[in-house]
Design an enzyme around this catalytic site. Structure first.
Site, PDB file in Angstrom:
ATOM      1  N   LEU A 153      -5.503  -8.213  -6.956  1.00 26.15           N
ATOM      2  CA  LEU A 153      -4.523  -9.138  -7.518  1.00 26.15           C
ATOM      3  C   LEU A 153      -3.110  -8.595  -7.345  1.00 26.15           C
ATOM      4  CD1 LEU A 153      -6.344  -9.864 -10.904  1.00 26.15           C
ATOM      5  CD2 LEU A 153      -6.481 -11.208  -8.795  1.00 26.15           C
ATOM      6  N   ASN A 208      -4.605  -0.332  -0.668  1.00 27.24           N
ATOM      7  CA  ASN A 208      -3.301  -0.124  -1.297  1.00 27.24           C
ATOM      8  C   ASN A 208      -2.487   0.956  -0.586  1.00 27.24           C
ATOM      9  OD1 ASN A 208      -3.641  -2.122  -3.162  1.00 27.24           O
ATOM     10  ND2 ASN A 208      -3.979  -0.785  -4.906  1.00 27.24           N
ATOM     11  N   PHE A 249       4.514  -7.378   4.260  1.00 32.19           N
ATOM     12  CA  PHE A 249       4.880  -6.024   3.831  1.00 32.19           C
ATOM     13  C   PHE A 249       5.807  -5.338   4.831  1.00 32.19           C
ATOM     14  CE2 PHE A 249       1.372  -7.032   1.144  1.00 32.19           C
ATOM     15  CZ  PHE A 249       1.633  -6.362  -0.046  1.00 32.19           C
ATOM     16  N   LEU A 250       6.613  -6.130   5.533  1.00 35.05           N
ATOM     17  CA  LEU A 250       7.637  -5.580   6.415  1.00 35.05           C
ATOM     18  C   LEU A 250       9.031  -5.947   5.911  1.00 35.05           C
ATOM     19  CD1 LEU A 250       6.241  -6.090  10.037  1.00 35.05           C
ATOM     20  CD2 LEU A 250       6.299  -4.003   8.672  1.00 35.05           C
ATOM     21  N   GLY A 253      13.532  -2.542   1.501  1.00 33.55           N
ATOM     22  CA  GLY A 253      14.096  -2.587   0.158  1.00 33.55           C
ATOM     23  C   GLY A 253      14.225  -1.194  -0.415  1.00 33.55           C
ATOM     24  N   CYS A 260       0.040  -0.163  -9.356  1.00 34.36           N
ATOM     25  CA  CYS A 260      -0.988   0.136  -8.361  1.00 34.36           C
ATOM     26  C   CYS A 260      -0.555   1.120  -7.281  1.00 34.36           C
ATOM     27  CB  CYS A 260      -1.477  -1.159  -7.704  1.00 34.36           C
ATOM     28  SG  CYS A 260      -2.383  -2.240  -8.816  1.00 34.36           S
TER      29      CYS A 260
END
Length: 467
Positions: A153, A208, A249-250, A253, A260
């Site tokens: 999640l 992860n 996820f590219l 930041g 997690c």
């Protein structure tokens, strides 16, 4: 199916509510009596879009119950989900004390054949330990089967993820148990992948860790982009068009946070160390993330070498939008550093302020709007990309003493900030209007010189330049 979920934290509550929504009778157990009383009224203890509505719906439908009593909950249970916390130990390993407590309670209280499902994120081998504890301490002559069923999640979209996930992983060595669990989850309509218990445990950590690696990688590329005058957003799109890489996820930041990624990456490093393997790559991922989280402070100190007395607005406190979770949020490090350097901090977040107050220094001034946070400030730092912040009228930045914005989430286009004469520093992109501040400083200095030259002409023997 009569299902019990032990633990009503983020994973446990969302799991219990979702299982009730697909038709099961679900009892959620927690030792916190006040929390249970609130949840019985349909009040969620966590902020998650859509969760409270589903709680109320299933309570009214008599499919969702809450109790503090393990013995009461376990009496009719066919399946027990373990969803308690596995907090981080000092060495980075997972603390399994809550897991073990539940295992002992199950052994003492179950009165019928039961499937025990571990939803918590646990190191490889934990489910075998759970099985051992239960079998060695059973009070009644019943059969127990163990299943590893890790969750995937995302905070802020957890309800959506429950019904639109990519896969449901069921780890068990008994085909009949796998078939039952597949039937339990069938109404979700999500593909089921059956594995051994150990593989299921590892899938969660490996997934992860890989996503954290993508984040740290693109952040390292963004730091190079700034130095070679490339634009990380264009680079990321170009990379993501390669189907072997993908676009998710590219986004550059100020690093990952939450419950997690930080915990699981360090736990996997510890798991590897326990079998005498040095996971050098993942250690690098963790170190890059630590460095990335303080990047905005480096940018601010480049503009203002002395932060003492500086008034700084901070927009966004939670580690990501659509959650009130402050765990491992970059704002914790940034704001503590600001305060330590003597800055005055005005902070705004639409949801997370109450949680932030428990973790941040008492000197922080909390405000109720974006405008209050930035008005009369010397600089503004953007730490969380809430829609409210991304969609704000950027002309509001001219309410600052100096419109200097340092954006850790690349919320605004370079063109818009340039058009609005805002000095704008982001991640992996060229700085905008930096020369405007330099020109203003020069003009102010020239003006001061002219004024003092006039005074000198009136008989003054000194020439002073205002700083």
């Amino acid at each position: 199916m009569n299902i019990v979920v032990v633990g009503t934290g983020y994973v446990g509550l969302v799991t219990g509510v979702s299982l009730a929504e697909i038709g099961h009778s679900v009892t959620c157990v927690d030792i916190d009596r006040q929390k249970i009383e609130k949840m019985r009224k349909g009040i969620s203890p966590i902020y998650e879009p859509g969760l409270s509505e589903l709680m109320k719906k299933n309570i009214q439908a008599n499919r969702l119950y809450f109790t503090t009593s393990h013995s009461e909950a376990f009496l009719k249970a066919n399946i027990i989900y373990i969803a308690v916390g596995t907090p981080e130990n000092e060495d980075g390993s997972a603390n399994l004390s809550y897991i073990e407590e539940v295992a002992y309670s199950i052994a003492e209280n179950i009165v019928r054949d039961t499937i025990v499902v571990t939803k918590s994120t646990v190191p490889v081998g934990t489910n075998r330990k759970i099985e051992e504890i239960i079998l060695q301490n059973l009070v009644h002559d019943v059969r127990v089967e163990i299943v590893s069923n890790p969750e995937f999640l995302k905070e802020g979209t957890a309800i959506y993820d429950s019904f639109h996930g990519d896969r449901i992983v069921i780890g068990t060595n008994k085909e009949e148990t796998a078939r039952i669990m597949e039937k339990v989850n069938e109404p979700f309509g999500i593909p089921v992948y059956k594995t051994s218990i150990e593989s299921a445990e590892m899938i969660k950590y490996a997934s992860n860790a890989f996503l954290a690696t993508k984040i740290s990688f693109i952040n390292e590329i963004s730091n190079i982009c700034e130095r070679v005058k490339a634009n990380i957003e264009e680079v990321a799109v170009g990379m993501g068009l390669d189907t072997r890489i993908g676009s998710q996820f590219l986004k550059a930041g100020i690093g990952y946070g939450g419950s997690c990624f930080p915990k699981d990456t360090k736990a996997l490093i510890q798991i590897a160390g326990n079998v005498h393997y040095d996971f050098e790559l993942l250690k690098g991922v963790v170190n890059v993330n630590k460095k990335q989280q303080v990047l905005l402070m480096s940018k601010l100190k480049h503009i203002y070498p002395n932060l003492n007395g500086l008034r700084v607005g901070v927009l966004g406190l939670a580690f990501k939008p659509n959650t009130d979770d402050m765990r491992e949020a970059p704002s914790l490090l940034v704001i503590k550093d600001l305060i330590a350097n003597g800055a005055e901090v005005l902070a705004y977040d639409p949801i997370a302020i109450e949680n932030a107050k428990r973790l941040l220094p008492p000197q922080v001034i909390y405000v109720d709007s974006v405008l209050e946070a930035i008005e009369s400030c010397d600089a503004t730092l953007l730490l969380t990309e809430w829609d409210e912040i991304r969609q704000m009228d950027v002309s509001l930045f001219h309410k600052m003493k100096k419109p200097i914005v340092i954006d850790g989430r690349n919320c605004f286009s370079l063109e818009i900030m340039k058009e609005n004469d805002i000095e704008y520093h982001s991640i992996g992109r060229p700085s905008i209007n930096e020369n405007v501040r330099e020109t203003l400083i020069m003009l102010q200095s020239d003006s001061a010189i002219l004024v003092d030259e006039e005074k000198a002409g009136e008989g003054s023997c000194q020439l002073k330049v205002k700083q």
